[in-house]
Design an enzyme around this catalytic site. Structure first.
Site, PDB file in Angstrom:
ATOM      1  N   HIS A 116      14.410  28.465 -17.847  1.00 11.18           N
ATOM      2  CA  HIS A 116      15.815  29.151 -18.232  1.00 11.18           C
ATOM      3  C   HIS A 116      15.209  29.857 -19.832  1.00 11.18           C
ATOM      4  O   HIS A 116      14.617  29.027 -20.412  1.00 11.18           O
ATOM      5  CB  HIS A 116      16.955  28.106 -18.523  1.00 11.18           C
ATOM      6  CG  HIS A 116      17.434  27.581 -17.136  1.00 11.18           C
ATOM      7  ND1 HIS A 116      17.500  28.264 -16.165  1.00 11.18           N
ATOM      8  CD2 HIS A 116      16.991  26.158 -16.808  1.00 11.18           C
ATOM      9  CE1 HIS A 116      17.824  27.454 -15.175  1.00 11.18           C
ATOM     10  NE2 HIS A 116      17.446  26.179 -15.516  1.00 11.18           N
TER      11      HIS A 116
ATOM     12  N   GLU B 227      19.602  22.037 -20.253  1.00 12.19           N
ATOM     13  CA  GLU B 227      20.216  21.169 -19.527  1.00 12.19           C
ATOM     14  C   GLU B 227      19.664  19.850 -19.291  1.00 12.19           C
ATOM     15  O   GLU B 227      18.569  19.583 -19.910  1.00 12.19           O
ATOM     16  CB  GLU B 227      20.004  21.782 -18.156  1.00 12.19           C
ATOM     17  CG  GLU B 227      18.585  22.040 -17.506  1.00 12.19           C
ATOM     18  CD  GLU B 227      18.381  22.654 -16.309  1.00 12.19           C
ATOM     19  OE1 GLU B 227      19.054  23.486 -16.031  1.00 12.19           O
ATOM     20  OE2 GLU B 227      17.660  22.263 -15.536  1.00 12.19           O
TER      21      GLU B 227
ATOM     22  N   HIS C 104      10.366  23.638 -14.859  1.00  9.39           N
ATOM     23  CA  HIS C 104      10.991  22.461 -14.098  1.00  9.39           C
ATOM     24  C   HIS C 104      11.368  22.904 -12.531  1.00  9.39           C
ATOM     25  O   HIS C 104      11.858  23.971 -12.162  1.00  9.39           O
ATOM     26  CB  HIS C 104      12.188  22.137 -14.914  1.00  9.39           C
ATOM     27  CG  HIS C 104      13.328  23.186 -14.971  1.00  9.39           C
ATOM     28  ND1 HIS C 104      13.195  24.258 -15.936  1.00  9.39           N
ATOM     29  CD2 HIS C 104      14.378  23.130 -14.317  1.00  9.39           C
ATOM     30  CE1 HIS C 104      14.596  24.883 -15.712  1.00  9.39           C
ATOM     31  NE2 HIS C 104      15.227  24.245 -14.676  1.00  9.39           N
TER      32      HIS C 104
ATOM     33  N   ARG D 228      12.929  32.511 -11.653  1.00  8.17           N
ATOM     34  CA  ARG D 228      12.235  31.962 -10.798  1.00  8.17           C
ATOM     35  C   ARG D 228      10.780  32.371 -10.717  1.00  8.17           C
ATOM     36  O   ARG D 228      10.775  33.578 -10.666  1.00  8.17           O
ATOM     37  CB  ARG D 228      13.148  32.269  -9.327  1.00  8.17           C
ATOM     38  CG  ARG D 228      12.630  31.276  -8.197  1.00  8.17           C
ATOM     39  CD  ARG D 228      13.550  31.834  -6.956  1.00  8.17           C
ATOM     40  NE  ARG D 228      14.794  31.519  -6.911  1.00  8.17           N
ATOM     41  CZ  ARG D 228      15.886  32.208  -6.437  1.00  8.17           C
ATOM     42  NH1 ARG D 228      15.511  33.630  -6.033  1.00  8.17           N
ATOM     43  NH2 ARG D 228      17.100  32.083  -6.669  1.00  8.17           N
TER      44      ARG D 228
HETATM   45 ZN    ZN Z   1      17.244  24.521 -14.279  1.00  4.69          ZN
END
Ligand code: ZN
Length: 310
Positions: free
Chosen positions: A97, A115, A172, A192
């Site tokens: 991200h 996150e 991740h 992605r």
């Molecule tokens: Zn994520």
């Protein structure tokens, strides 16, 4: 404002999802491949409805826009946090991200995404991916081009109760057999990097290699996992993380405890058990906010909770 704001979750059907959100939390999920429960969200892609009380039927996003005083007047054009429960029956794509600066410039003013994951449950032998082994961007690019994923990605075993803070720019992936509570910035921007060559409706899902290369931090930093515990006869409170965007705690209660007033507002997620908050009944699967000025409160019962605040 002494009201408790109960929220209705929004569910997401995804290729890697399962049915644990029903078997474990009793939610009425829309499919047998439901991967995400957006439990507390004011995001446009899944804005939670308020259940009961003065604002019954409003969405959290609407309330944020029209009654900012209920959130202590916090700045920002969207409710800043998003709490999800993720049921990964299968592996999620390898992803990364952006931070606020990159997302703001390249994704229509969107927020970046920091996150964190609390492992609610996992199958024996479950793993996750956090970080990579390339020493420079050149090496990263080369390893990706040569498909050396096993060598590149840092995969590690996980156990129930583990916690990970995932900073922007960290490669991740949540792997199959894992149930996670995720607290994050309210953002839906994911780049992605690799999807194991999987197909969705006969086609591979889109990859975002150039954006990924822009944002991946090289070399990778170790994921922070420091935590502190406060324990008494009736409860165990674990402080999991405090960062620029959120603070998250995990609480197991047998009996009762007093909790302090928060400066802005607080989010509570009931992960297991049942009990009361200032006399109002709460049970497994409930998610609610204590709005600005809610004051001190008392929790009673046999409860496992996640507590988060900006
Ligand atoms: Zn994520």
């Amino acid at each position: 404002m002494s009201e408790i704001l109960f929220l209705e979750p929004v569910f997401k059907d995804v290729i890697w999802g399962g049915n644990a959100l029903r078997t474990r939390f009793d939610y009425a999920i829309p499919s047998e491949t439901t991967g995400e429960c957006w439990a507390v969200s004011g995001h446009k892609n899944g804005d939670c409805k308020i259940r009961g009380g003065q604002y019954d039927g409003w969405t959290l996003g609407q309330l944020w826009q029209e009654h900012r005083e209920l959130f202590g007047g916090q700045a920002g054009d969207q409710f800043p946090l998003l709490v999800k429960i993720i049921d990964a029956r299968d592996d999620l794509s390898i992803q990364v991200h952006p931070d606020d600066v990159y997302a703001g410039a390249h994704e229509n003013g969107s927020l970046g995404k920091t996150e964190c994951w609390y492992i609610l449950d996992c199958e024996p032998g479950a793993t996750i991916i956090v970080g990579h082994n390339a020493s420079s961007s050149e090496e990263l690019k080369k390893m990706i081009e040569e498909d050396r994923w096993k060598e590149l990605l840092r995969e590690r075993p996980i156990h129930k109760g583990d916690f990970f803070q995932i900073e922007p720019g960290t490669v991740h992936a949540i792997k199959g057999g894992t149930l996670i509570l995720e607290t994050q910035q309210s953002s839906d921007v994911t780049y992605r990097l690799y999807d194991y060559g999987r197909l969705q409706n006969g086609k591979p899902r889109q990859l975002h290699l150039s954006q990924s290369m822009d944002v991946i931090v090289c070399p990778a930093k170790e994921a922070a996992t420091e935590r502190s515990v406060e324990e008494t006869e009736s409860y165990r409170l674990e402080k999991l993380v405090e960062c620029k965007y959120y603070a998250v705690e995990h609480l197991v209660l047998h009996g009762s405890m007093k909790r302090p007033k928060q400066p802005l507002y607080e989010i509570l997620d009931v992960l297991d058990g049942k009990g009361t908050i200032n006399g109002t009944e709460i049970q497994k699967g409930d998610h609610f906010l204590l709005l600005h000025g809610y004051g001190e409160y008392e929790l009673c019962g046999e409860l496992e909770l996640m507590l988060s605040r900006p």
